[in-house]
Design a protein around this motif. Sequence first.
Motif, short mmCIF file in Angstrom:
data_model
loop_
_atom_site.label_atom_id
_atom_site.label_comp_id
_atom_site.label_asym_id
_atom_site.label_seq_id
_atom_site.Cartn_x
_atom_site.Cartn_y
_atom_site.Cartn_z
N ALA A 172 -8.50 1.61 -9.75
CA ALA A 172 -7.24 1.09 -10.28
C ALA A 172 -7.22 1.06 -11.81
N ALA A 173 -8.39 0.98 -12.42
CA ALA A 173 -8.43 0.80 -13.88
C ALA A 173 -7.87 2.01 -14.61
N ALA A 174 -8.16 3.21 -14.16
CA ALA A 174 -7.69 4.41 -14.85
C ALA A 174 -7.60 5.55 -13.86
N HIS A 175 -6.46 6.24 -13.85
CA HIS A 175 -6.27 7.35 -12.93
C HIS A 175 -6.61 8.69 -13.56
N ILE A 176 -6.69 8.72 -14.86
CA ILE A 176 -7.25 9.88 -15.54
C ILE A 176 -8.33 9.36 -16.48
N SER B 24 -2.20 17.72 -7.48
CA SER B 24 -3.32 17.54 -6.57
C SER B 24 -4.18 16.42 -7.12
N LEU B 25 -5.25 16.10 -6.41
CA LEU B 25 -6.14 15.02 -6.86
C LEU B 25 -7.18 15.51 -7.85
N THR B 26 -7.13 16.79 -8.23
CA THR B 26 -8.07 17.30 -9.22
C THR B 26 -7.90 16.56 -10.54
N GLY B 27 -8.98 15.93 -10.99
CA GLY B 27 -8.93 15.20 -12.25
C GLY B 27 -8.31 13.82 -12.15
N ILE B 28 -7.89 13.42 -10.95
CA ILE B 28 -7.30 12.09 -10.75
C ILE B 28 -8.38 11.18 -10.17
N LEU B 29 -8.55 10.03 -10.78
CA LEU B 29 -9.58 9.09 -10.34
C LEU B 29 -8.97 8.00 -9.47
N ALA B 30 -9.72 7.60 -8.45
CA ALA B 30 -9.20 6.63 -7.50
C ALA B 30 -9.17 5.18 -8.02
N LEU C 155 0.80 -1.22 0.00
CA LEU C 155 0.00 0.00 0.00
C LEU C 155 0.84 1.27 0.00
N ILE C 156 2.15 1.13 0.02
CA ILE C 156 3.01 2.31 -0.09
C ILE C 156 2.93 2.82 -1.52
N ALA C 157 2.47 4.05 -1.68
CA ALA C 157 2.26 4.61 -3.01
C ALA C 157 3.54 5.25 -3.51
N ALA C 158 4.44 4.43 -4.04
CA ALA C 158 5.74 4.92 -4.50
C ALA C 158 5.70 5.41 -5.94
N GLY C 159 4.76 4.94 -6.73
CA GLY C 159 4.72 5.28 -8.15
C GLY C 159 3.84 6.47 -8.45
N SER C 160 4.05 7.04 -9.64
CA SER C 160 3.21 8.14 -10.11
C SER C 160 1.98 7.56 -10.81
N PRO C 161 0.82 8.21 -10.72
CA PRO C 161 -0.39 7.65 -11.35
C PRO C 161 -0.43 7.86 -12.87
N VAL C 162 0.44 8.71 -13.39
CA VAL C 162 0.41 9.01 -14.83
C VAL C 162 1.81 8.94 -15.41
#
Length: 645
Positions: free
Chosen positions: A468-472, A460-466, A432-439
């Motif tokens: 796992a399938a897609a973060h944008i 920020s989390l603006t426009g970032i989706l939680a 659960l350590i979030a080491a990677g970038s979502p994009v």
Amino acid sequence: MSGLLSISLTGLNASQAALNTTSHNISNANLAGYNRQQVVLESAQPMFSGVGFFGQGTEVSTVKRVYSQFLAGQVLAADTSRAEFETYYNQIKQVDNLLADSTAGLSPALDEFFRGVQQVAADPSSVPSRQSMLSNAEALATRFKAMQARIQEVRDGVETQISQVVGQINTLASKVADLNNKIVSAQSAGPNVPANDLMDTRDAIVTELNTLIKVTVTGNTDGTINVFIGSGQPLVMNTDVFSLNTAPSATDQNRVAVGVQLPSGGIVPIPENLLSGGELGGLIKYRSESLDEAQNALGRIALSLATTFNAQHQLGQDLQGTMGGNFFGSLTSTMQNLPNLLTSAPSTASLTTSVVDVGGLTTDDYVMSFDGATYTLSRTSDSGVVYSGATLPTNVDGLSISGTMAAGDRVLIQPTRFAARDISVAIQDTALIAAGSPVRSVAASTNTGTGSVTQPVAESLTGILAPAAAHIATPITLTFDSALNQFNVSGAVPATIAYDPASNAAGTTVTLTNPNLSFAIAGRPANGDTFTIETNVGGTKDGRNANALYAIASAKDLLGGTATLGYAYSQMVSNVGTQTSEAKVNATAQAGLLEQATAEQQGLSGVNLDEEAANLLRYQQAYQACARCIGIAQSLFDDILSVMR
């Protein structure tokens, strides 16, 4: 003959009184607080004859204390300051020893934690590195808790000592009042019969009382004294005692306040700044000036770490491809509903706070009050108003406050006081350590220019989706239009990005607002070159967010954006160390001043054994001379009788 005999008897009695007083001085030479005594002699009323006045000897007028109110006052002033500084120093050095300990302090644990973060950044998929990071985080939280527990232990001791000192003050005040009563009775025979020994005993008690709290003493014509504290609050008036007591503070129910006990049972609080001098003054001054600040400063570091680390951690993705959550447990301000100013009942307010700017956080506690129309936020340390308005503040000293309040409500807000106690690690699973970038950014294989786009970073989390399938929601494409010197953007805001290869080839930073991403464009793209920003699917070996987490260690986020976490702690240690050093120097200097004042006072009022020994010889010789006069009178009388026979 009778005149010679009676005159000699007065001298004999006077010498006897002087010898007794000298003997009394010698016997009490080592008694603390004793003031030497002197016999005051006066010539007896002379007898008139036809040729003039003939003396009738001497008589004892009184036995006086050799005492100076001025010198005694200097000793009291020096002694109460000495007691205050010594008490302050003895208390603050406990916290100084804790913070400055190279093994028990916070710095080693903080360094070790970020060393673990760095290891994850270097090898994001390594389970041992991730486990080390979690273990170091737990050790850091434990260190925060241990330091907080020790400081709280010191605080609890201070609160207990304040109550104990108040009890001692009341006991001594009662003794002074009792001695006032005894002195009045003892001196009822007249103004020239002072109760010297009782006065010495009373002065000794006043001196002891003065080491507990600074007192001001005034005398009355009947021999009694009045004792005042603070700015003139009476403690003893003649034979009446105005006892002190402790009660929960009006601004913090967890700390004791000192006040005057009313006959009805209530307590009128005395402002802390008026309770100066002595042990009580030292304890109160230490609590308000050093202990509160040190405990809040430690909590500010914990709160800042948790806030900034959690915010960055939420911008990364973990090994399962899910956006990160809180790494540390959420920390909230401690709230305490105080008595309502209109009803005196506990306030019914319901408030919450959130940190909007860690750089604005201070070491202050606050009281939020509402009069029905205006919200007022004041510091508890000096009652200084930091906000006043018709709505609750949204950004004051780094805090946003929301909720509801009724007219007259007051709420104590302690943003950082217990943050070090409450900090905890929120995750236990290394995945659960979030080491990677979502994009990530990808250049089209058909590009012919030399343009490049760096890997984007989520701001920020603006426009970032939680999920796992897609973060944008949809991939973002950047297509270069050489005619307009711009990138046309699809799937994000803004729709175009100005870029002139002639002037921007060295690199320019770009920020999208929805989703909120930043990246850099460099080089000379050809017309139609395309770059895609998409969800970083399967980015298990990506350590960009771990790098951002590690960068928090060197980020100047605290103290108005001027200090790192480590520097903020170093400054905290330095401040406490400076205060400790100043307290030690002040205590030493005041002890020297007390020694000088005592020497001056003892030079006048103390017993000098050499002087008293000389007095013994002098009064002995006077006694013997008077006895010789009596012998002569007796011989002359016998001669007269023999003539008659």
